[in-house]
Design an enzyme around this catalytic site. Structure first.
Site, PDB file in Angstrom:
ATOM      1  N   GLU A  24      16.310   2.051 -11.188  1.00 27.41           N
ATOM      2  CA  GLU A  24      15.195   1.217 -11.653  1.00 27.41           C
ATOM      3  C   GLU A  24      13.833   1.864 -11.426  1.00 27.41           C
ATOM      4  O   GLU A  24      12.898   1.659 -12.211  1.00 27.41           O
ATOM      5  CB  GLU A  24      15.248  -0.153 -10.968  1.00 27.41           C
ATOM      6  CG  GLU A  24      16.343  -1.080 -11.504  1.00 27.41           C
ATOM      7  CD  GLU A  24      17.679  -0.889 -10.831  1.00 27.41           C
ATOM      8  OE1 GLU A  24      18.564  -1.727 -11.035  1.00 27.41           O
ATOM      9  OE2 GLU A  24      17.851   0.113 -10.095  1.00 27.41           O
TER      10      GLU A  24
ATOM     11  N   ALA B 145      21.969  -3.943 -15.777  1.00 28.46           N
ATOM     12  CA  ALA B 145      21.508  -5.123 -16.511  1.00 28.46           C
ATOM     13  C   ALA B 145      21.284  -4.770 -17.972  1.00 28.46           C
ATOM     14  O   ALA B 145      20.998  -3.620 -18.320  1.00 28.46           O
ATOM     15  CB  ALA B 145      20.229  -5.661 -15.885  1.00 28.46           C
TER      16      ALA B 145
ATOM     17  N   GLU C 220      24.869  -3.198  -8.128  1.00 25.47           N
ATOM     18  CA  GLU C 220      24.627  -4.412  -7.346  1.00 25.47           C
ATOM     19  C   GLU C 220      25.827  -5.351  -7.400  1.00 25.47           C
ATOM     20  O   GLU C 220      26.144  -6.025  -6.412  1.00 25.47           O
ATOM     21  CB  GLU C 220      23.362  -5.112  -7.853  1.00 25.47           C
ATOM     22  CG  GLU C 220      22.093  -4.356  -7.491  1.00 25.47           C
ATOM     23  CD  GLU C 220      20.849  -4.946  -8.115  1.00 25.47           C
ATOM     24  OE1 GLU C 220      19.873  -5.177  -7.389  1.00 25.47           O
ATOM     25  OE2 GLU C 220      20.862  -5.182  -9.350  1.00 25.47           O
TER      26      GLU C 220
END
Length: 256
Positions: free
Chosen positions: A130, A61, A110
């Site tokens: 993460e 991300a 993901e």
């Protein structure tokens, strides 16, 4: 942000932010959502390949965008859009193959997990880092990864943030095929071409049977399978498949 190319019944979706290591931000998510909507009913497309430009599949991300958020609500909305886009990919009626090279971390992994199959170059690293940032994967990582790996291995990846090497990921079944360095996209397109040669209705039904059947008890899943193949028996593609087999030639399937 996202490049879409059609190549002989295969749509290649390429994350195209090489300077940002293909970090996935809101604009990429929007374009992915739009592309999947446009390709869903395109009868000329029989399979998808998802790839990344430059030296990596995706770093995850877009942390720059995330750091600009001033409230948990903004982050929740971002994660919601990301999750919805990946769900559209997972539920896409045509099979998808991720072509992974360099590394696929966080939201990048993901994205690959939302594809049906994964091809990775030797030396590629796949991880959910993460935890090292004090958070957790939020776009399906904690749920899809344990469905593809032994639970203890998935827990270790999630709880330590340490990645897997592509060869180990292949040994464990997370990666379907290994490619030599520089060869992931070509190998993924070759695999997608084999998928695209199949009967479209049967391909879509096969995806549904596996994905939905895993959430059923065995008796219900087998009944679901029986009803599905009964419907396929009445299709023109089934008749063409049998005729092609008898004539020792590839089937010419039309999705009817």
């Amino acid at each position: 942000m996202l490049r879409v190319e059609l190549r002989d019944r295969i749509a290649v979706l390429t994350l195209d932010r090489p300077r940002q290591l293909n970090a996935v931000g809101s604009e990429t998510v929007e374009r992915l959502t739009r592309a999947l909507g446009e390709l869903r009913d395109n009868d000329d497309v029989r399979a998808l390949v998802v790839a990344g430009a430059g030296r990596a599949f995706s770093a995850g991300a877009d942390l720059g965008e995330i750091e600009s958020f001033t409230s948990p609500g903004q982050f929740r909305a971002f994660v919601g859009r990301l999750t919805e886009a990946y769900a559209l990919l997972e539920d896409f009626p045509k099979p998808s193959v991720a072509a992974v090279h360099g590394f696929a971390f966080g939201g990048g992994l993901e994205l690959a997990l939302a594809c049906d199959l994964r091809v990775a170059e030797r030396g590629t690293r796949l991880g959910l880092p993460e935890m090292k940032l004090g958070v957790l994967p939020g776009a399906g990582g904690t749920q899809r990864l344990p469905r593809l790996l032994p639970t203890a291995v998935a827990k270790q990846m999630i709880l330590t943030g340490d990645p897997l090497d592509a060869t180990r990921a292949w040994e464990l079944g997370l990666v379907n095929e290994l490619a030599e360095p520089g060869g992931a996209l070509a190998a993924a397109e070759e695999l997608a071409a084999r998928l695209a040669a199949g009967a479209p209705l049967a391909l879509a039904a096969g995806k549904r049977l596996v994905d939905h059947g895993l959430g059923m008890d065995l008796d219900a899943a087998i009944a679901y399978e029986r009803e599905t193949v009964t419907v396929l028996f009445s299709t023109e593609d089934r008749a063409e498949g049998l005729k092609a087999f008898r004539e020792r030639r590839p089937g010419e399937f039309r999705g009817v």
